[in-house]
Each structure stands twice: as structure tokens, then as C-alpha cells.
Design a protein around this motif. Sequence first.
Motif, PDB file in Angstrom:
ATOM      1  N   GLU A 484      64.479 -54.776  84.372  1.00  0.00           N
ATOM      2  CA  GLU A 484      63.917 -53.614  85.062  1.00  0.00           C
ATOM      3  C   GLU A 484      65.016 -52.986  85.908  1.00  0.00           C
ATOM      4  N   SER A 485      65.373 -51.773  85.574  1.00  0.00           N
ATOM      5  CA  SER A 485      66.383 -51.052  86.351  1.00  0.00           C
ATOM      6  C   SER A 485      66.171 -49.563  86.137  1.00  0.00           C
ATOM      7  N   ARG A 486      66.816 -48.737  86.935  1.00  0.00           N
ATOM      8  CA  ARG A 486      66.712 -47.289  86.739  1.00  0.00           C
ATOM      9  C   ARG A 486      67.560 -46.831  85.570  1.00  0.00           C
ATOM     10  N   ALA A 487      68.475 -47.677  85.114  1.00  0.00           N
ATOM     11  CA  ALA A 487      69.214 -47.376  83.881  1.00  0.00           C
ATOM     12  C   ALA A 487      68.360 -47.797  82.691  1.00  0.00           C
ATOM     13  N   SER A 488      68.538 -47.122  81.559  1.00  0.00           N
ATOM     14  CA  SER A 488      67.743 -47.402  80.376  1.00  0.00           C
ATOM     15  C   SER A 488      68.395 -48.472  79.511  1.00  0.00           C
ATOM     16  N   GLU A 489      67.571 -49.398  79.029  1.00  0.00           N
ATOM     17  CA  GLU A 489      68.003 -50.399  78.053  1.00  0.00           C
ATOM     18  C   GLU A 489      67.375 -50.046  76.707  1.00  0.00           C
ATOM     19  N   PHE A 490      68.136 -50.227  75.627  1.00  0.00           N
ATOM     20  CA  PHE A 490      67.636 -49.729  74.350  1.00  0.00           C
ATOM     21  C   PHE A 490      68.203 -50.537  73.181  1.00  0.00           C
ATOM     22  N   MET A 491      67.616 -50.318  72.009  1.00  0.00           N
ATOM     23  CA  MET A 491      68.001 -50.843  70.703  1.00  0.00           C
ATOM     24  C   MET A 491      68.175 -52.360  70.692  1.00  0.00           C
ATOM     25  N   PRO A 492      67.064 -53.114  70.819  1.00  0.00           N
ATOM     26  CA  PRO A 492      67.158 -54.575  70.683  1.00  0.00           C
ATOM     27  C   PRO A 492      67.447 -54.970  69.235  1.00  0.00           C
ATOM     28  N   ILE A 493      68.363 -55.930  69.043  1.00  0.00           N
ATOM     29  CA  ILE A 493      68.749 -56.408  67.710  1.00  0.00           C
ATOM     30  C   ILE A 493      68.745 -57.930  67.739  1.00  0.00           C
ATOM     31  N   THR A 494      67.890 -58.547  66.934  1.00  0.00           N
ATOM     32  CA  THR A 494      67.783 -60.000  66.927  1.00  0.00           C
ATOM     33  C   THR A 494      68.909 -60.630  66.113  1.00  0.00           C
ATOM     34  N   VAL A 495      69.361 -61.790  66.598  1.00  0.00           N
ATOM     35  CA  VAL A 495      70.352 -62.614  65.901  1.00  0.00           C
ATOM     36  C   VAL A 495      69.785 -64.043  65.896  1.00  0.00           C
ATOM     37  N   LYS A 496      70.615 -65.026  65.600  1.00  0.00           N
ATOM     38  CA  LYS A 496      70.149 -66.410  65.572  1.00  0.00           C
ATOM     39  C   LYS A 496      69.802 -66.884  66.983  1.00  0.00           C
ATOM     40  N   GLU A 497      68.546 -67.278  67.177  1.00  0.00           N
ATOM     41  CA  GLU A 497      68.072 -67.867  68.436  1.00  0.00           C
ATOM     42  C   GLU A 497      68.141 -66.928  69.636  1.00  0.00           C
ATOM     43  N   GLY A 498      68.288 -65.659  69.410  1.00  0.00           N
ATOM     44  CA  GLY A 498      68.338 -64.734  70.530  1.00  0.00           C
ATOM     45  C   GLY A 498      68.423 -63.294  70.065  1.00  0.00           C
ATOM     46  N   PHE A 499      68.835 -62.437  70.980  1.00  0.00           N
ATOM     47  CA  PHE A 499      68.960 -61.023  70.614  1.00  0.00           C
ATOM     48  C   PHE A 499      69.948 -60.321  71.546  1.00  0.00           C
ATOM     49  N   TYR A 500      70.398 -59.151  71.101  1.00  0.00           N
ATOM     50  CA  TYR A 500      71.260 -58.268  71.885  1.00  0.00           C
ATOM     51  C   TYR A 500      70.503 -56.983  72.199  1.00  0.00           C
ATOM     52  N   PHE A 501      70.917 -56.327  73.263  1.00  0.00           N
ATOM     53  CA  PHE A 501      70.424 -54.979  73.553  1.00  0.00           C
ATOM     54  C   PHE A 501      71.503 -54.230  74.336  1.00  0.00           C
ATOM     55  N   PHE A 502      71.308 -52.944  74.526  1.00  0.00           N
ATOM     56  CA  PHE A 502      72.315 -52.098  75.159  1.00  0.00           C
ATOM     57  C   PHE A 502      71.753 -51.445  76.410  1.00  0.00           C
ATOM     58  N   GLN A 503      72.659 -51.165  77.334  1.00  0.00           N
ATOM     59  CA  GLN A 503      72.294 -50.435  78.539  1.00  0.00           C
ATOM     60  C   GLN A 503      73.117 -49.157  78.602  1.00  0.00           C
ATOM     61  N   GLU A 504      72.460 -48.067  78.976  1.00  0.00           N
ATOM     62  CA  GLU A 504      73.137 -46.772  78.999  1.00  0.00           C
ATOM     63  C   GLU A 504      74.355 -46.804  79.915  1.00  0.00           C
ATOM     64  N   GLY A 505      75.345 -46.024  79.543  1.00  0.00           N
ATOM     65  CA  GLY A 505      76.584 -45.929  80.305  1.00  0.00           C
ATOM     66  C   GLY A 505      77.624 -45.230  79.472  1.00  0.00           C
ATOM     67  N   ASP A 506      78.770 -45.018  80.034  1.00  0.00           N
ATOM     68  CA  ASP A 506      79.851 -44.376  79.293  1.00  0.00           C
ATOM     69  C   ASP A 506      81.111 -45.242  79.436  1.00  0.00           C
ATOM     70  N   PRO A 507      81.315 -46.193  78.489  1.00  0.00           N
ATOM     71  CA  PRO A 507      80.539 -46.404  77.263  1.00  0.00           C
ATOM     72  C   PRO A 507      79.289 -47.251  77.511  1.00  0.00           C
ATOM     73  N   ALA A 508      78.476 -47.403  76.430  1.00  0.00           N
ATOM     74  CA  ALA A 508      77.286 -48.241  76.511  1.00  0.00           C
ATOM     75  C   ALA A 508      77.686 -49.706  76.708  1.00  0.00           C
ATOM     76  N   GLN A 509      76.858 -50.442  77.441  1.00  0.00           N
ATOM     77  CA  GLN A 509      77.133 -51.850  77.727  1.00  0.00           C
ATOM     78  C   GLN A 509      76.254 -52.743  76.850  1.00  0.00           C
ATOM     79  N   LEU A 510      76.847 -53.813  76.321  1.00  0.00           N
ATOM     80  CA  LEU A 510      76.136 -54.749  75.456  1.00  0.00           C
ATOM     81  C   LEU A 510      75.706 -55.974  76.264  1.00  0.00           C
ATOM     82  N   TYR A 511      74.405 -56.350  76.126  1.00  0.00           N
ATOM     83  CA  TYR A 511      73.864 -57.533  76.790  1.00  0.00           C
ATOM     84  C   TYR A 511      73.280 -58.472  75.734  1.00  0.00           C
ATOM     85  N   SER A 512      73.235 -59.754  76.064  1.00  0.00           N
ATOM     86  CA  SER A 512      72.667 -60.747  75.150  1.00  0.00           C
ATOM     87  C   SER A 512      71.600 -61.565  75.868  1.00  0.00           C
TER      88      SER A 512
END
Length: 727
Positions: A484-512
Motif C-alpha cells: 500500500e503506497s501512493r505510488a502504483s504497483e502493477f503487472m504481477p508475474i508469477t515464477v517458481k514459488e513466488g512472483f514479481y511486480f513493478f512499481q512506477e518510477g523513472d525507470p520502473a522498479q522491480l520487486y519480488s
Amino acid sequence: MVVILFDANVIQVKFANWTLCTRSCSLISDLLTQELTPLSYKILCYFILNPNRIISRDEFVSSVWANHYVDDNAINKAISDLRRLLKATEEAPNLIKTHYKKGYSFISEVEFIRELQSLSQEATQEQVISSASSEIELISTQEASVKQNIEGSSSLERLKNKLKKHKVIKPNLVVSVLSISILLIGLVYWWQQQPQTLHLQSKKLSISDSSVYAFLSLSPANDKLALSKLDTKSGVDEIFLIDLFTHKNTKIISEDFDSYHIGWASNSNSIYYQVINNEQEFCEVWRADFLVNNEVSHKEKILDCKSQYILSLAADEESNRVIYTKFGYRNVPSLAALVARDLSTGEEFQVTSPNLDSFGDRYVTLSPDNEKIAFVRVQTGLRQIFIANLDGSMQKMLHETTDVIRRVAWNRDSSGLAWYVPTSKKLMSFDLISEEIISKSVNTDSYVSSMLPGFNALYGATRTSDDDIYLYDTKEKALNELVESRASEFMPITVKEGFYFFQEGDPAQLYSYFGEKISKDDISIDLSTLSTGEYNKNNDLLALSFDKELRLFDLRNKDLKDSFSLQHQIVNLSWFNDENLLLVLKAKQGEQHIWLFNVKTEELQKIIHKNAKGVATNADGKIFYQDFYNNFYLFDPQEGLEKKMLSLSDYPYVIWELHEGYLYYSTGRNLLKYSIDTNEETYLLADFDINEKIITDFSILKLSDGYKFILQIHSFKSNDVVLFELL
């Protein structure tokens, strides 16, 4: 394209019993003189230049309208208007003849009347030849001229000697170099004086602390701000006015259903608004007039609108008509075209003709001089800014971008447009005369969702919503928010035993997300935003795309493995096997076909020639794809056969994922599971409507204890209306 121009000396053209005056664009007969509209004048000129031959509709589109987005109704109306002007008489029968399925012809002999010229043709030719003389002749002429004019002057004699000494230097070249140098110095000075980053401080204009404000619109006089405000008790949107001199907030429209301001009258004392309720299929457009104190004095219904979407409208009061976004174009609910409606008769004619693969034309706005409209054509992953005459003629695309543009604003003298890009936080302006774009970064003290450039100030609203990542457990029926943040998180992508998603920014930030823990990943994403992506579990490669760019990331080694720049925009992608990607590519003509792209050889091969907007591969190597109308097909590349599996054409919005023989999909308010083998459908999450939250993306995570769904949920939050001031 054929340029419609007479010779500069032609002042009149005579045909039948008519005289066309080229300087005044007027038509004269024995009985009257009438001034032609720009479109009628242009069509008539093209007819005159091409008499007694058939002109096809395609030729008219390319030569008269100078674009390829003209509806047949617009051509029919333009020809009909010109025929009414050229009324048939016994002496002058119908001059414009229709040839069935071929086009039109102009049946008349024409005579061109030219004004007398002071120079003969021979003299003009001599001037042209003289201006193209050689270097030696040019210098000799200059020397002769100097000798004639500096006789008896010792100081000028020295100048003559210098000219003789430096014959090899062209005077024209010297002047050009000096001019360019002065221009460059001026440009450098101007550039240094321009603040390329605007540092802005927001000043609150709204009075409520717990409301959602949206759809801000400045009055033509820039003295009022219209906006919608959500009533938190009734859950209904109302319309407020903010006086920009006193900052007084006044509620002017409150209905049983949601109300949204969609356009202004040119006098700034009337608004047009839409009343809408999708559940009851209710949609109406009204006009409200108000007094000096902003109290409503009169309301009048304008039209019924069959739409699930909020419209935009421009009022052409001189012709007593409005131009508005009409959804349902070509029976596609989400596709909008601009339509002009006569408020006296209720008659309508189409102004624009968007492509079927787009979302259509939106955010129409009228220029202050009431001569042009500007609008945004919304394509998949693209926005195009157009201007046109009020009848739809002379459409011109000014700018194309992958940035999200929600509206454009005219400057005071109708010579330029401006818009705000929230993703990159930039204020853009386009000069219609020089056709130059100026970009300025905006640094504010709050998250800004919209910004309106006024004549002398900037107005806007802080962010009303964002996207957050949730985890949904189908067994426990539990929905848990992970971020939960004022920045937007988007495009969840599942992998083995977990997933990745991105947070808006310039450039976009990758989270796992692994082991119930969220971590920021070190992989550098060189894109400010992303449009589509998919993970390949066999080689641990993550494919990401935005516009024409394709990136492959190695998740084992946490680095960029490869990057590609394609010729066409990537709409969607999916792994076909370890070496090939399925790409939905958008061509210039608007087609979106499915291609096979080899990531090793970079070879592209088209495999499905039908229009598509989504694609996936099942375990059998068959291709599952979605067309423009939300129909789903299964294609066997080995046999070359396809079968229609499911139709969701009743829904304007469908997101989906193929997983282990099932199609999982959402229409925003639910989550369903569809068996491709048995056609059985199961609700996993029904009637999802928690505080106006909408599912905008999802991914499926298979764990040892069952399935979980990672949901990207768009939610609304309270915000403020603000005036931006320079720090």
C-alpha cells in the motif's frame, strides 16, 4: 497528395452562370454573392482543376481531406452542401454528377481570369537565370556595382580593393553564416532563460478533506473550474464549481445518479453534463445555465446517450450544435467516434472515423476562436493528438506518443496546445505555427493525477487512485493487501514459488515476493513503464515489452540478457517455447496480427493473419488468442486449423490468463475459471465491489497447498483540487 492551388495570378474562375472569386473565397451569380466555407471552397477548387472526369472517393480523401480517416457520411454531406450552393437552373443544370460506385464528376467548362502583370514572362525568366549565375559572374556583378557607387570615395575604394582580394568568398555565404550564428546565440540565450524543470507548490482550492474529485475542466474564460465530487454518504458523484477569484466552492448539480461535467458553453455561463448509471442502463446529457453567483437558473435535457463511459463535448453555439464522443461506433461498446448533433433538429453526422483496433476519439475540446477542435485518438499503447475543422475536415495528427494523455488544452489565441503526462511528470506544449514541442519536467510537493494548463496558471488534482498488489486465497476466501503506497504497483508475474511486480518510477522498479517477504530487486529496468510481460520457467527468462522495445532478463543471474527494437509496436507477448515468443504486433495500417519471434536469430514469421489483442500458448503447443471483440480462439499451428472457444463480446473489458487447460478471466468486478475441455464456468470471486475497487490485472501462483491469485487492484482515494504556484 495533390495540392489544390490555382496560379497566383488567377483572381476569378467562371463556369456556367457562376463566378468564383479566389481572393475572397466567394461565389457570385446573377442573384447573390455567398462566401464559401473552407471545405466547400476546397472541394469546388478540386472539381474546377479536374473538370469532366470521374473523381473517386479515395481521391477526395487523399487530396481534399489530406488524411485517411474520413467517414462516407462526411463526404456525402460535403458534396450535398456544395450542390445546394450550386443550385441547378435551366441555364446551369446540375454541375456535380454522381457515378454509382465510382465517384463524382464536375460537368462544366471553366475560364480562368488573370490579373495583368507588370513583368513579362521573358523578364521573369531572365530574373531566374540571373539569380542562378556562377560564382565568378556573381562577384563580377558585385564589383561593378561597388565601382559604380563608390566613385570618389577613398574609404570605399579600400573596400573595393578588399573585395577584389577576397573574390573566393561568397557574400551570400557570409550573410548566411552570420545569420545562423546570431540565431544560434539567440537560441542559446533563450534556452538558458527557460526553466526546464518547473518546481511547483500546491495551494488547496477544494474545501472537503474526505472527498474524491475528478474530471476537472476550466471554463473558456478561465474564471471557473468545474469538477465532479463523490458524495461519500450516497456514493453518487455531484458537480461543483470553484470560482477561481474567490475560491468559493458551489454545488450546482446533484442527481439520483452520477453526474459528470463534460463541456462548456463559450460564454462560460452554461455547462453540459452527463447523468449515468450503468446498472440501470441510464445515460442522458443535459445543459445547465447558472447566474453570476453560480446558482443554476435553468436545466434542459439535450440527448439520450447509450454509453457505459463518460463522454466529452464541445459546443458550437454559432451553429447550435454540439460535437461529442459517441460510444458504440461500429457496434463496439468501447469504441468512440466524434459526432456532431444539431440541437434544433436532433440530426447527427459523423465527424471522425477511428480504426476498429483502437478505443476511438476522446477528450474533444473547442479552440477559443471557435474554429478548430482538438481530440485524442486512443490506440492500444499509443495516444495521438489531432486537430480538425468543426465538420471533421482537414484532420491533422500533431503528435503520437506512448504517454497516457487524458485531455489537451488550447492556449488563449488558439495557436497551441498543452497537456500533462502524469507517468513522466512532464508538461508538454505544441506550437501549431512552428510545429515544435516543448517539454518541461514538473516537480510538485504531491502526487498529481491531472494538471490543467490555464491561460495564466496551472490547476490540477492530487491523485485519486492507484494500483496496489493483493493476494487472494480461494480456499479461505481471503483478500490481503501486500503493498500500500501512493505510488502504483502493477503487472504481477508469477515464477517458481513466488512472483514479481513493478512499481512506477523513472525507470520502473522491480520487486519480488518469496516466502511471504517483499524485496526490491537489483535488476535495472531501462523503461519508465511496461505494457506486457511473461516468465519462462524452463530458462528463467523474463520477457518484458513497451512500445517497440523488447527486453529479456535472466532472473538467475539478475541481469539483462538481450534487448531488441522492433519496427512495430508490441501489443502483447507470450512464450511459445524456449527460443520463440508469440508477439501481437501492430502495423501502421492498424492490423494486429500474431507473429513468431526467434530470440536467437531475430527471425519474424507471421502465423495468424487475423486481428488479435492477446495471445497465449497451452501445454499442447496450441495458440489461444483474443480478438478485438473479446472472442477467444484455439489455433493449431501444425494443422493450420482454429476453433472458436468462447465469446465474451458483451463485456467491454476482459483480462485473462491461460493456465493448465483453463481460461481464467476477469471483467473487473469478478474472477472466473473456464474449462476449455468441458466449457464449464466457475466463479472464484463474484461481485467484487469493495470501496469502488477494480481488478486491472492478475497472475496465478501454484503452491503446494493450492492456488493463490495475485491481483492488481485499482482503488479510489480522497484527494484535493489545487492551484500550482512556482517556488
